[in-house]
Design an enzyme around this catalytic site. Sequence first.
Site, PDB file in Angstrom:
ATOM      1  N   ASP A   8      16.257  22.202  10.018  1.00 56.88           N
ATOM      2  CA  ASP A   8      16.133  23.277   9.023  1.00 56.88           C
ATOM      3  C   ASP A   8      16.461  24.596   9.726  1.00 56.88           C
ATOM      4  OD1 ASP A   8      13.862  24.005  10.431  1.00 56.88           O
ATOM      5  OD2 ASP A   8      12.476  23.837   8.747  1.00 56.88           O
ATOM      6  N   HIS A   9      16.167  25.717   9.085  1.00 52.39           N
ATOM      7  CA  HIS A   9      16.521  27.026   9.652  1.00 52.39           C
ATOM      8  C   HIS A   9      15.756  27.321  10.943  1.00 52.39           C
ATOM      9  CE1 HIS A   9      13.327  27.288   6.702  1.00 52.39           C
ATOM     10  NE2 HIS A   9      12.864  28.364   7.302  1.00 52.39           N
ATOM     11  N   CYS A  65      12.475  20.970  13.190  1.00 52.64           N
ATOM     12  CA  CYS A  65      11.975  22.070  12.364  1.00 52.64           C
ATOM     13  C   CYS A  65      11.106  22.920  13.279  1.00 52.64           C
ATOM     14  CB  CYS A  65      11.237  21.576  11.120  1.00 52.64           C
ATOM     15  SG  CYS A  65       9.708  20.667  11.423  1.00 52.64           S
ATOM     16  N   THR A  67       7.813  23.018  13.814  1.00 54.05           N
ATOM     17  CA  THR A  67       6.746  22.293  14.506  1.00 54.05           C
ATOM     18  C   THR A  67       7.034  20.804  14.700  1.00 54.05           C
ATOM     19  OG1 THR A  67       5.723  21.772  12.395  1.00 54.05           O
ATOM     20  CG2 THR A  67       4.983  23.799  13.487  1.00 54.05           C
ATOM     21  N   GLY A  68       8.021  20.282  13.992  1.00 56.40           N
ATOM     22  CA  GLY A  68       8.264  18.825  13.971  1.00 56.40           C
ATOM     23  C   GLY A  68       7.386  18.128  12.942  1.00 56.40           C
ATOM     24  N   GLY A  70       6.523  19.019   9.536  1.00 54.71           N
ATOM     25  CA  GLY A  70       7.044  18.878   8.170  1.00 54.71           C
ATOM     26  C   GLY A  70       8.106  17.793   8.108  1.00 54.71           C
ATOM     27  N   HIS A  98       5.241   1.976  21.974  1.00 56.37           N
ATOM     28  CA  HIS A  98       4.198   1.415  21.108  1.00 56.37           C
ATOM     29  C   HIS A  98       4.572   1.405  19.630  1.00 56.37           C
ATOM     30  CE1 HIS A  98       0.644   2.156  24.111  1.00 56.37           C
ATOM     31  NE2 HIS A  98       1.726   1.645  24.692  1.00 56.37           N
ATOM     32  N   ARG A 132       1.950  -7.082  21.294  1.00 60.27           N
ATOM     33  CA  ARG A 132       0.918  -6.676  20.320  1.00 60.27           C
ATOM     34  C   ARG A 132       1.390  -5.487  19.488  1.00 60.27           C
ATOM     35  NH1 ARG A 132      -0.298  -4.377  25.166  1.00 60.27           N
ATOM     36  NH2 ARG A 132      -1.247  -2.306  25.209  1.00 60.27           N
ATOM     37  N   HIS A 133       2.297  -4.690  20.046  1.00 59.12           N
ATOM     38  CA  HIS A 133       2.800  -3.532  19.297  1.00 59.12           C
ATOM     39  C   HIS A 133       3.704  -3.966  18.151  1.00 59.12           C
ATOM     40  CE1 HIS A 133       0.917  -1.091  22.265  1.00 59.12           C
ATOM     41  NE2 HIS A 133       1.611  -1.653  23.235  1.00 59.12           N
ATOM     42  N   ARG A 136       1.565  -4.686  15.196  1.00 56.07           N
ATOM     43  CA  ARG A 136       1.082  -3.459  14.538  1.00 56.07           C
ATOM     44  C   ARG A 136       2.187  -2.794  13.736  1.00 56.07           C
ATOM     45  NH1 ARG A 136      -2.092  -2.323  20.155  1.00 56.07           N
ATOM     46  NH2 ARG A 136      -3.767  -3.813  19.719  1.00 56.07           N
TER      47      ARG A 136
HETATM   48  C1  RB5 Z   1       9.766  26.468   7.923  1.00 58.19           C
HETATM   49  O1  RB5 Z   1       9.339  27.763   7.795  1.00 58.19           O
HETATM   50  C2  RB5 Z   1       8.709  25.634   8.627  1.00 58.19           C
HETATM   51  O2  RB5 Z   1       7.663  25.422   7.742  1.00 58.19           O
HETATM   52  C3  RB5 Z   1       9.324  24.329   9.074  1.00 58.19           C
HETATM   53  O3  RB5 Z   1      10.325  24.572  10.011  1.00 58.19           O
HETATM   54  C4  RB5 Z   1       8.401  23.332   9.748  1.00 58.19           C
HETATM   55  O4  RB5 Z   1       7.802  23.862  10.881  1.00 58.19           O
HETATM   56  C5  RB5 Z   1       7.451  22.647   8.883  1.00 58.19           C
HETATM   57  O5  RB5 Z   1       6.687  21.782   9.307  1.00 58.19           O
END
Ligand code: RB5
Length: 156
Positions: A8-9, A65, A67-68, A70, A98, A132-133, A136
């Site tokens: 994303d942006h 994104c 934080t990874g 979303g 795993h 075992r993994h 799961r």
């Molecule tokens: C976009 O603003 C932000 O929400 C996205 O990049 C991401 O971090 C969401 O989890």
Amino acid sequence: MRIAVGSDHRGYAIRGKLLTLLRGLGHEVIDVGSHTSDPVDYPDIAEKVGRKVTGGEVDRGVLVCGTGLGMSIAANKIPGVRAAACLDDLMAEISRRHNDANVLCLPADLVGQKSIDRIIETWLNTPFEGGRHARRVAKIRALEEKVACQMDRQKE
Ligand code: RB5
């Protein structure tokens, strides 16, 4: 490997280096965008990459994104996707050993370029341990099917 990549942006700033790294490691990259820094909604990108993975068009997916999180939440809605948001190479390693993660979700806002490079290389080079993994992971698949059946029954 054939690898679908989407960002994303928030991920746009690192996507160029990411594509260069993957191609430099000899992988075939299918780039689903976004191709500008204009705001886009991460679920739309996660869906494109996730469907390519579950459809067999690619072997793995990489999403970026802020934080990874979303991206991983959205991608994991697609049955067959096992998306893992990884903040370091240990998480990347274990997500492969795993969880047999088939989509890696990177946090562009939280870690530097060197860490991103290490996470990617580790994630691509680490095999699934099986054993075992595998039991799961099979239960994750069974859970997807159980929920889908229950939803179908509710519609009847
Ligand atoms: C976009 O603003 C932000 O929400 C996205 O990049 C991401 O971090 C969401 O989890």
